[in-house]
Design an enzyme around this catalytic site. Structure first.
Site, short mmCIF file in Angstrom:
data_model
loop_
_atom_site.label_atom_id
_atom_site.label_comp_id
_atom_site.label_asym_id
_atom_site.label_seq_id
_atom_site.Cartn_x
_atom_site.Cartn_y
_atom_site.Cartn_z
N GLU A 92 37.56 41.50 32.50
CA GLU A 92 37.95 40.64 33.61
C GLU A 92 37.06 41.07 34.76
OE1 GLU A 92 38.78 39.87 36.86
OE2 GLU A 92 40.82 40.63 36.87
N HIS B 80 45.25 35.10 42.12
CA HIS B 80 45.01 36.12 43.13
C HIS B 80 43.61 36.01 43.73
CE1 HIS B 80 42.87 38.25 39.92
NE2 HIS B 80 42.35 39.03 40.86
#
Length: 381
Positions: A191, A321
């Protein structure tokens, strides 16, 4: 969800190189992006019906001016400090509570176990090891979880607590300094994306890992990212936070305004603020309105899955986010429906702090009620 015809640039991790990026206000890869939209809609519907859990029903995983503070060393060290709302613990909590992010990775792994069965997996920037745990549960032969910060110590404990010590090996250190006990790996998963896709990202580390450790027939997950631009009306915020510096209790503080204008804002944008769509080489106004800022966001794709999977960080998708990145314009552009904002954007690592990024936007509008042309520079830090 219809195709978001916003400006886009795409990169594939199969052939990405370390270089500055120049983005024109254009749109391509329409067919694949349409398929990705369908995948995003399906993912968001599944999340909405899933009680917002982040683990499989059959198991439980816990994942838990010049400024030298943006250096790479500070970035890695600060990741493991557990104090304050900006601490690493809060950042980990924020990422794991981001169900779009975490659930997409979980679905990619669990719905494509044929990719992971008996394979050697390398998790770059593993954090507390949630992706490694997913891979182990999906049948990976072994997973090497590389994490530079002190979070690696917690990752080891988490792996042991969940009974995967025989499958997952946590290695503490930078991937560039690590020596793996295997010659090659079958899968690299990470990620790696940052705000604005490229801010404080780990792309260079992933590319280094790909070039050094990935087998010839190996895969990188995710393997495609697309950066978009659109234009918004944002008079209220700009007046409150930017124009405020023109007159502060009777004093001129426009020097601060210049700095505020040059720092992109990471925030959530209301989709109703969007003024433009996009056609080839231009952003086209969907209504008569004013443009105060450009907004950047990104989509991520996993093209090696049985069905195309991915997620979007755009204002028309479920919030993540990463939010969106707002770049305020010095001009307030009066644009009429059908008129086009034309331009380009260049993104490059800052020479002093490569984790910071320098952004240059050139734009022009030759409209009925507004004619403007300008180059603006931003620094994201």
């Amino acid at each position: 969800m219809g195709r978001r015809k916003n400006n886009q640039t795409s990169m594939s991790l199969n052939n990405a190189q370390h270089q500055a990026t120049r983005i024109c206000f254009n749109d391509d890869d329409e067919e694949e992006n349409s398929n990705l939209d369908d995948s995003i809609v399906a993912t968001e519907k599944a999340i909405a019906m899933d009680d917002v859990t982040m683990s499989d029903p059959n198991g439980s995983f816990v994942d838990g001016g010049d400024d030298d503070n943006t250096s790479a060393d500070y970035y890695f060290d600060s990741y493991s400090h557990f104090a304050g709302c900006n601490s690493a613990l809060y950042r980990i909590f924020e990422m794991l509570k981001d169900v779009v992010r975490t659930k997409t990775y979980q679905n990619v792994i669990f719905q494509n176990k044929f990719l992971f069965k008996d394979k050697i997996v390398l998790d770059v920037g593993a954090g507390t090891g949630i992706l490694s745990l997913f891979c182990a549960k999906a049948g990976a032969a072994h997973v090497y979880a590389v994490e530079c910060s002190h979070i690696a110590n917690m990752a080891k404990e988490i792996v042991e607590s969940n009974g995967y010590s025989n499958v997952i090996t946590v290695l503490k250190g930078k991937i560039e300094d690590i020596e793996l006990p295997v010659a090659k790996v079958d899968i690299i998963i990470s990620e790696w994306m940052g705000y604005f896709l490229l801010f404080e990202n780990m792309l260079n580390s992933v590319l280094y890992t790909r070039d050094k450790w990935l087998a010839n027939d190996g895969i990188v997950l995710p393997d495609k990212a697309s950066l978009y631009l659109t234009a918004i009306e944002d008079a209220e915020y700009k007046e409150d936070k930017i124009e405020f510096w023109n007159n502060v209790y009777g004093f001129d503080m426009t020097c601060i305004k210049k700095q505020a204008m040059g720092e992109p804002l990471v925030d959530t944008v209301d989709q109703n603020q969007i003024v433009t769509n996009c056609q080839l080489l231009k952003l086209v106004a969907e209504r008569d309105d004013y443009i105060h800022a450009l907004v950047a966001y990104f989509d991520v794709s996993f093209t090696k899955c049985h069905k195309l999977m991915g997620f979007s960080t755009g204002p028309r998708s479920r919030a993540t986010h990463w939010k969106q990145t707002v770049l305020y314009l010095e001009d307030v552009l009066t644009i009429c429906q059908g008129e086009a904002l034309i331009g380009s954007m260049t993104v490059a690592p800052n020479k002093k702090n490569p984790r910071d990024i320098d952004i240059t936007i050139k734009y022009s509008l030759n409209g009925q009620r507004c004619v403007a042309s300008r180059t603006q520079h931003y620094k994201m830090r």
